[in-house]
Design a protein around this motif. Sequence first.
Motif, short mmCIF file in Angstrom:
data_model
loop_
_atom_site.label_atom_id
_atom_site.label_comp_id
_atom_site.label_asym_id
_atom_site.label_seq_id
_atom_site.Cartn_x
_atom_site.Cartn_y
_atom_site.Cartn_z
N LYS A 61 0.82 -1.20 0.00
CA LYS A 61 0.00 0.00 0.00
C LYS A 61 0.86 1.27 0.00
O LYS A 61 0.54 2.26 -0.66
CB LYS A 61 -0.94 0.00 1.20
N ALA A 62 1.98 1.20 0.76
CA ALA A 62 2.90 2.35 0.77
C ALA A 62 3.48 2.58 -0.62
O ALA A 62 3.64 3.73 -1.08
CB ALA A 62 4.00 2.12 1.79
N ALA A 63 3.83 1.47 -1.29
CA ALA A 63 4.36 1.60 -2.65
C ALA A 63 3.31 2.18 -3.59
O ALA A 63 3.62 3.02 -4.47
CB ALA A 63 4.83 0.23 -3.15
N GLU A 64 2.06 1.75 -3.41
CA GLU A 64 0.99 2.30 -4.24
C GLU A 64 0.80 3.80 -3.99
O GLU A 64 0.57 4.57 -4.93
CB GLU A 64 -0.31 1.53 -3.96
N GLU A 65 0.91 4.21 -2.70
CA GLU A 65 0.79 5.64 -2.38
C GLU A 65 1.93 6.43 -3.02
O GLU A 65 1.72 7.52 -3.55
CB GLU A 65 0.81 5.83 -0.85
N ARG A 66 3.14 5.84 -2.93
CA ARG A 66 4.28 6.53 -3.56
C ARG A 66 4.08 6.65 -5.07
O ARG A 66 4.38 7.69 -5.68
CB ARG A 66 5.58 5.78 -3.26
N ASN A 67 3.57 5.60 -5.67
CA ASN A 67 3.34 5.64 -7.12
C ASN A 67 2.27 6.68 -7.48
O ASN A 67 2.40 7.38 -8.48
CB ASN A 67 2.92 4.26 -7.63
N ARG A 68 1.23 6.74 -6.63
CA ARG A 68 0.21 7.75 -6.89
C ARG A 68 0.78 9.16 -6.75
O ARG A 68 0.46 10.06 -7.55
CB ARG A 68 -0.98 7.54 -5.95
N ALA A 69 1.65 9.35 -5.72
CA ALA A 69 2.28 10.66 -5.54
C ALA A 69 3.18 10.99 -6.72
O ALA A 69 3.20 12.13 -7.22
CB ALA A 69 3.07 10.69 -4.23
N LEU A 70 3.95 9.95 -7.15
CA LEU A 70 4.82 10.18 -8.30
C LEU A 70 4.00 10.47 -9.55
O LEU A 70 4.36 11.34 -10.36
CB LEU A 70 5.72 8.95 -8.53
N SER A 129 1.16 11.89 -9.60
CA SER A 129 0.66 13.26 -9.47
C SER A 129 1.74 14.27 -9.82
O SER A 129 1.49 15.27 -10.51
CB SER A 129 0.16 13.48 -8.03
N LYS A 130 2.97 14.00 -9.35
CA LYS A 130 4.09 14.91 -9.68
C LYS A 130 4.38 14.89 -11.17
O LYS A 130 4.64 15.93 -11.78
CB LYS A 130 5.33 14.50 -8.89
N ARG A 131 4.35 13.65 -11.71
CA ARG A 131 4.61 13.56 -13.15
C ARG A 131 3.54 14.32 -13.95
O ARG A 131 3.84 14.99 -14.93
CB ARG A 131 4.63 12.09 -13.59
N LYS A 132 2.30 14.18 -13.50
CA LYS A 132 1.22 14.90 -14.18
C LYS A 132 1.40 16.41 -14.06
O LYS A 132 1.20 17.16 -15.02
CB LYS A 132 -0.12 14.48 -13.60
N LYS A 133 1.81 16.85 -12.85
CA LYS A 133 2.02 18.29 -12.65
C LYS A 133 3.19 18.79 -13.51
O LYS A 133 3.12 19.85 -14.14
CB LYS A 133 2.31 18.59 -11.18
N LEU A 134 4.28 17.97 -13.54
CA LEU A 134 5.41 18.35 -14.39
C LEU A 134 5.00 18.41 -15.86
O LEU A 134 5.42 19.31 -16.60
CB LEU A 134 6.56 17.36 -14.21
N LYS A 135 4.20 17.44 -16.25
CA LYS A 135 3.74 17.43 -17.64
C LYS A 135 2.86 18.64 -17.93
O LYS A 135 3.02 19.30 -18.97
CB LYS A 135 2.96 16.14 -17.90
N ASP A 136 1.96 18.94 -16.98
CA ASP A 136 1.09 20.12 -17.18
C ASP A 136 1.91 21.40 -17.22
O ASP A 136 1.65 22.30 -18.04
CB ASP A 136 0.05 20.19 -16.05
N ASP A 137 2.91 21.51 -16.32
CA ASP A 137 3.77 22.70 -16.31
C ASP A 137 4.54 22.83 -17.61
O ASP A 137 4.68 23.92 -18.16
CB ASP A 137 4.73 22.65 -15.12
N LEU A 138 5.05 21.69 -18.09
CA LEU A 138 5.80 21.72 -19.35
C LEU A 138 4.91 22.16 -20.51
O LEU A 138 5.31 22.98 -21.34
CB LEU A 138 6.39 20.33 -19.62
#
Length: 311
Positions: A80-89, A91-100
């Motif tokens: 579950k912790a790994a899944e949370e980290r993946n979801r956070a990543l 989200s960050k990837r999506k934000k980076l993509k949106d910013d780009l």
Amino acid sequence: MAKQSEINKMDLYGILGVSPDATEKDIVKAYRKKALKCHPDKNPDNPKAAELFHELSRALEVLTDPAAKAAYDNVLRARKAAEERNRALDSKRKKLKDDLEAREQRFDQRKAEDQKAQKNLEAEIQRLRKEGSRLLEQEQEFLRQQMKDDEASTNQDDEDPSEDTETPKIKIRWSSKKPTTYSEEYLQALFSRYGRIANILISSKKKSGAIIEFESPTPRLLLAEQEKGDVENPLTVTWLSGKPSAASPPAPTTVNFANFSEPVPSSGSGIQDRSLTVSHRDFESLVMMKMRQAEERKRLIAQMMKEDEET
């Protein structure tokens, strides 16, 4: 017992339909309820019944053993912790993509604006080349004419000063009821474009008129008739004397000295007078001409004062 690698991938609590904090009694109760429903003997036509029954058995086996249950819970928490980290990543990837994408969009917008500004500048330059060429030609013609007049004026230095040449004079009028900027300095700057100014006489009473005396008649002086000055308070220009013809050469304003040399007095207009030489006879003629010009100025001043009193 099933292989550890297979159990790690299974949701044992989900298979039994209980929560991770369920007691052993709750786990056994849930097992019995589901096992009776999916027992292969009761579901001979369902090929998946045997598989589900085996999964229920695995879940019961692990979750009712404290050590196995603790090990499974640790694996479950790590997953579950790994899944949370993946979801956070994610989200960050999506934000980076949106910013780009936003930066790329702003870059494209600025690039389009720069291109538009460049095209506007090129269009304005083309317009100036078309509209400004006429004004440039006029100014160049004005400069050529001025240099021609100056050269002609210089070449007249050897003319006979005894000739009674009347200097050109214009009379200008404007409305005294409107705000005006017609000072001596303003008139000097305005009319010096048409010729060298000898004197400017401004009406002393209502200050609504002036007389301008030029040093010599040149064809360029004819353009002074068209001068309107301030559009808010336009000028009316009339000739008093010495109006040149279109082909008349500039009259002499200085003379040569033969046996005498002294500076010719400045007219007060800021024009540099030259120091030349003439004979004694020519000097007397020059003095007489200057005296006649001075008398003419007095007459014009008296005329302006009379007109001011009448108006």
